[in-house]
Design an enzyme around this catalytic site. Structure first.
Site, mmCIF file in Angstrom:
data_model
loop_
_atom_site.group_PDB
_atom_site.id
_atom_site.type_symbol
_atom_site.label_atom_id
_atom_site.label_comp_id
_atom_site.label_asym_id
_atom_site.label_seq_id
_atom_site.Cartn_x
_atom_site.Cartn_y
_atom_site.Cartn_z
ATOM 1 C CB CYS A 179 3.593 15.430 -20.622
ATOM 2 S SG CYS A 179 3.626 13.686 -21.062
ATOM 3 C CD GLN A 216 -2.456 -1.282 2.740
ATOM 4 O OE1 GLN A 216 -3.414 -0.575 3.075
ATOM 5 N NE2 GLN A 216 -1.893 -2.135 3.577
ATOM 6 C CG ASN A 217 4.075 1.165 2.449
ATOM 7 O OD1 ASN A 217 3.003 1.432 3.002
ATOM 8 N ND2 ASN A 217 4.987 0.392 3.001
ATOM 9 C CB THR A 236 -1.307 -2.694 6.989
ATOM 10 O OG1 THR A 236 -2.386 -1.880 6.544
ATOM 11 C CG2 THR A 236 -1.725 -4.159 7.064
ATOM 12 C CG HIS A 272 -3.040 2.319 -2.146
ATOM 13 N ND1 HIS A 272 -3.090 2.181 -0.784
ATOM 14 C CD2 HIS A 272 -4.141 1.687 -2.622
ATOM 15 C CE1 HIS A 272 -4.180 1.499 -0.450
ATOM 16 N NE2 HIS A 272 -4.835 1.185 -1.531
ATOM 17 C CG LEU A 310 4.548 -1.150 17.179
ATOM 18 C CD1 LEU A 310 5.837 -1.966 17.233
ATOM 19 C CD2 LEU A 310 4.824 0.292 16.746
ATOM 20 C CD GLU A 311 -1.470 0.037 16.991
ATOM 21 O OE1 GLU A 311 -1.299 0.776 16.007
ATOM 22 O OE2 GLU A 311 -1.681 0.445 18.149
ATOM 23 C CB CYS A 368 0.632 12.949 -18.878
ATOM 24 S SG CYS A 368 0.135 14.332 -19.922
HETATM 25 C C1 BV8 Z 1 -11.894 2.770 -3.575
HETATM 26 C C2 BV8 Z 1 -2.094 6.569 -1.410
HETATM 27 C C3 BV8 Z 1 -13.537 2.523 -5.239
HETATM 28 C C4 BV8 Z 1 -1.976 7.966 -1.003
HETATM 29 C C5 BV8 Z 1 -3.851 5.592 -0.058
HETATM 30 C C6 BV8 Z 1 -15.467 -0.184 2.486
HETATM 31 C C7 BV8 Z 1 -15.772 0.218 3.745
HETATM 32 C C8 BV8 Z 1 -15.458 1.545 4.126
HETATM 33 C C9 BV8 Z 1 -14.831 2.455 3.265
HETATM 34 C C10 BV8 Z 1 -14.537 2.029 2.023
HETATM 35 C C11 BV8 Z 1 -14.866 0.731 1.631
HETATM 36 N N1 BV8 Z 1 -14.449 0.594 0.355
HETATM 37 C C12 BV8 Z 1 -13.886 1.776 -0.066
HETATM 38 C C13 BV8 Z 1 -13.922 2.661 0.947
HETATM 39 C C14 BV8 Z 1 -13.422 4.026 0.890
HETATM 40 C C15 BV8 Z 1 -11.913 4.128 1.130
HETATM 41 C C16 BV8 Z 1 -11.562 3.651 2.518
HETATM 42 O O1 BV8 Z 1 -11.132 2.543 2.728
HETATM 43 N N2 BV8 Z 1 -11.725 4.582 3.467
HETATM 44 C C17 BV8 Z 1 -11.323 4.258 4.859
HETATM 45 C C18 BV8 Z 1 -10.578 5.436 5.427
HETATM 46 C C19 BV8 Z 1 -12.505 3.868 5.660
HETATM 47 N N3 BV8 Z 1 -11.148 3.365 0.144
HETATM 48 C C20 BV8 Z 1 -10.902 3.978 -1.049
HETATM 49 O O2 BV8 Z 1 -11.260 5.084 -1.339
HETATM 50 C C21 BV8 Z 1 -10.095 3.150 -2.049
HETATM 51 N N4 BV8 Z 1 -10.675 3.253 -3.343
HETATM 52 O O3 BV8 Z 1 -12.567 2.228 -2.730
HETATM 53 O O4 BV8 Z 1 -12.245 2.937 -4.901
HETATM 54 C C22 BV8 Z 1 -13.558 1.106 -5.605
HETATM 55 C C23 BV8 Z 1 -12.711 0.137 -5.081
HETATM 56 C C24 BV8 Z 1 -12.827 -1.213 -5.432
HETATM 57 C C25 BV8 Z 1 -13.758 -1.551 -6.301
HETATM 58 C C26 BV8 Z 1 -14.587 -0.531 -6.813
HETATM 59 C C27 BV8 Z 1 -14.454 0.762 -6.458
HETATM 60 C C28 BV8 Z 1 -8.669 3.711 -2.260
HETATM 61 C C29 BV8 Z 1 -7.928 3.840 -1.033
HETATM 62 C C30 BV8 Z 1 -6.478 4.228 -1.342
HETATM 63 C C31 BV8 Z 1 -6.177 5.632 -0.864
HETATM 64 N N5 BV8 Z 1 -4.744 5.909 -0.978
HETATM 65 N N6 BV8 Z 1 -2.524 5.798 -0.260
HETATM 66 C C32 BV8 Z 1 -0.672 8.231 -0.308
HETATM 67 O O5 BV8 Z 1 -0.109 7.301 0.299
HETATM 68 O O6 BV8 Z 1 -0.268 9.381 -0.407
HETATM 69 S S1 BV8 Z 1 -4.366 4.827 1.394
HETATM 70 C C33 BV8 Z 1 -3.016 5.008 2.501
HETATM 71 O O7 BV8 Z 1 -3.578 4.889 3.748
HETATM 72 C C34 BV8 Z 1 -1.974 3.932 2.446
HETATM 73 O O8 BV8 Z 1 -1.669 3.545 1.139
HETATM 74 C C35 BV8 Z 1 -2.634 2.807 3.240
HETATM 75 O O9 BV8 Z 1 -3.508 2.087 2.439
HETATM 76 C C36 BV8 Z 1 -3.435 3.581 4.240
HETATM 77 C C37 BV8 Z 1 -2.654 3.711 5.509
HETATM 78 O O10 BV8 Z 1 -2.773 2.528 6.175
HETATM 79 P P1 BV8 Z 1 -1.450 1.761 6.703
HETATM 80 O O11 BV8 Z 1 -0.473 1.642 5.590
HETATM 81 O O12 BV8 Z 1 -1.952 0.583 7.371
HETATM 82 O O13 BV8 Z 1 -0.797 2.810 7.735
HETATM 83 P P2 BV8 Z 1 -1.326 3.213 9.181
HETATM 84 O O14 BV8 Z 1 -0.504 4.359 9.591
HETATM 85 O O15 BV8 Z 1 -2.815 3.335 9.199
HETATM 86 O O16 BV8 Z 1 -0.955 1.955 10.096
HETATM 87 C C38 BV8 Z 1 0.397 1.611 10.275
HETATM 88 C C39 BV8 Z 1 0.380 0.321 11.098
HETATM 89 O O17 BV8 Z 1 1.733 -0.099 11.264
HETATM 90 C C40 BV8 Z 1 -0.204 0.519 12.494
HETATM 91 O O18 BV8 Z 1 -1.099 -0.563 12.757
HETATM 92 C C41 BV8 Z 1 1.016 0.472 13.418
HETATM 93 O O19 BV8 Z 1 0.732 -0.185 14.632
HETATM 94 C C42 BV8 Z 1 1.986 -0.386 12.625
HETATM 95 N N7 BV8 Z 1 3.401 -0.089 12.862
HETATM 96 C C43 BV8 Z 1 3.963 1.127 13.093
HETATM 97 N N8 BV8 Z 1 5.319 0.985 13.216
HETATM 98 C C44 BV8 Z 1 5.595 -0.344 13.027
HETATM 99 C C45 BV8 Z 1 4.363 -1.024 12.793
HETATM 100 N N9 BV8 Z 1 4.290 -2.349 12.579
HETATM 101 C C46 BV8 Z 1 5.474 -3.047 12.600
HETATM 102 N N10 BV8 Z 1 6.687 -2.453 12.803
HETATM 103 C C47 BV8 Z 1 6.790 -1.124 13.038
HETATM 104 N N11 BV8 Z 1 7.985 -0.583 13.273
#
Ligand code: BV8
Length: 235
Positions: free
Chosen positions: A136, A91-92, A177, A109, A203-204, A117
């Site tokens: 472009c 997802q990164n 994640t 993502h 981590l959690e 473009c």
């Molecule tokens: C879509 C790019 C239509 C940008 C990103 C169903 C239910 C509810 C909502 C939805 C649903 N379906 C769709 C939605 C809407 C939405 C969504 O999910 N909203 C959420 C907020 C509820 N999804 C969308 O809009 C998606 N598109 O649905 O299109 C569609 C789809 C399919 C079919 C037809 C139509 C698109 C979503 C993508 C958005 N873009 N990224 C950018 O990065 O600049 S999302 C972005 O956020 C990341 O890519 C990633 O996906 C997300 C962040 O999450 P994580 O990576 O998990 O990071 P986070 O900080 O949250 O957690 C880190 C974890 O690591 C923690 O648990 C922590 O404890 C742990 N950690 C920390 N340190 C460590 C560690 N673990 C181990 N070691 C460590 N050292």
């Protein structure tokens, strides 16, 4: 573990945390001080393209200051030594997996080091800022390049390839994640439904923790190398 052939690995911001890349939501719920709606939605881009370009230009520039960590390196090793099928779905948008040497990798993502473009639909490797509205290289049109990033409400990349791999998987592993964003957050259920064993390393506990057969809590930089050693030894 010996009957494992096909592995799908989902990674999130947590795998890059030990490299100094900020995870998603900080304690203030903001993303590096910005509301997600303002910087990671097509509507936010339409409203204030300069803000969004600045946000991604800064993250792209910061990639030069960070290095892959032991977790990235361990997955690259698994990728090179695993005889069965393997797909790393990240997802990164950073480039740390590929800089560690991972090949069987896809960015669902998008990527900071790619520009899209809006005039000719080309997707181009990109290192520099986009804020100045460069032309472009393919069609020559000015100011139509946007970050090649999947924003909220936009369709993630390579959905079919991911679904196919999930259906074939014997083992689904989730690393760093929170399980907050869909469709990625639903992959554990798909994989499990299709008969895969499921493991999370985080981590959690993530929001989808109940769907995993096994959860290992800790830092990816410690957990992932040990797990890779285990898998390669067992197979
Ligand atoms: C879509 C790019 C239509 C940008 C990103 C169903 C239910 C509810 C909502 C939805 C649903 N379906 C769709 C939605 C809407 C939405 C969504 O999910 N909203 C959420 C907020 C509820 N999804 C969308 O809009 C998606 N598109 O649905 O299109 C569609 C789809 C399919 C079919 C037809 C139509 C698109 C979503 C993508 C958005 N873009 N990224 C950018 O990065 O600049 S999302 C972005 O956020 C990341 O890519 C990633 O996906 C997300 C962040 O999450 P994580 O990576 O998990 O990071 P986070 O900080 O949250 O957690 C880190 C974890 O690591 C923690 O648990 C922590 O404890 C742990 N950690 C920390 N340190 C460590 C560690 N673990 C181990 N070691 C460590 N050292």
């Amino acid at each position: 573990m010996s009957d494992i052939r096909n592995i799908v690995i989902l990674t999130g911001a947590g795998i890059s945390a030990e490299s100094g890349v900020a995870t998603f939501r900080g304690p203030d719920g903001l993303w590096e001080g910005h509301r997600v709606e303002d910087v990671a939605t097509p509507e936010g881009f339409a409203r204030d393209p300069a803000l969004v370009q600045r946000f991604y230009d800064a993250r792209r520039a910061r990639l030069h200051e960070v290095q892959p960590n032991a977790a990235h390196a361990a997955l690259a090793r698994l990728d090179s030594e695993w005889k069965g099928d393997l797909l790393i779905v990240t997802q990164n948008v950073d480039d740390l997996h590929e800089r560690a040497g991972a090949k069987r990798l896809l960015h669902m993502h998008g990527e900071l080091k790619s520009a899209w473009c809006r005039a000719c639909d080309a997707r181009l490797p990109w290192e520099d800022d986009l804020g100045s509205g460069p032309a472009c290289p393919d069609c020559g049109v000015d100011g139509k390049l946007r970050p090649d990033i999947v924003w909220f409400g936009e369709m993630p990349y390579e959905m079919e390839r991911i679904d196919r791999a999930l259906m074939e998987a014997d083992l689904f592993v989730s690393i760093g994640t929170s399980g907050a964003v869909y469709p990625a957050a639903g992959y554990v259920q798909t994989a499990r439904y299709c008969g895969a064993r499921t493991l999370e390393m985080n981590l959690e506990p993530s929001q989808g923790s109940i769907f995993f057969h096994e959860t290992r809590l800790g830092r990816a930089g410690e957990l992932v190398p040990d797990w890779v050693e285990e898998v390669l030894e067992a197979n």
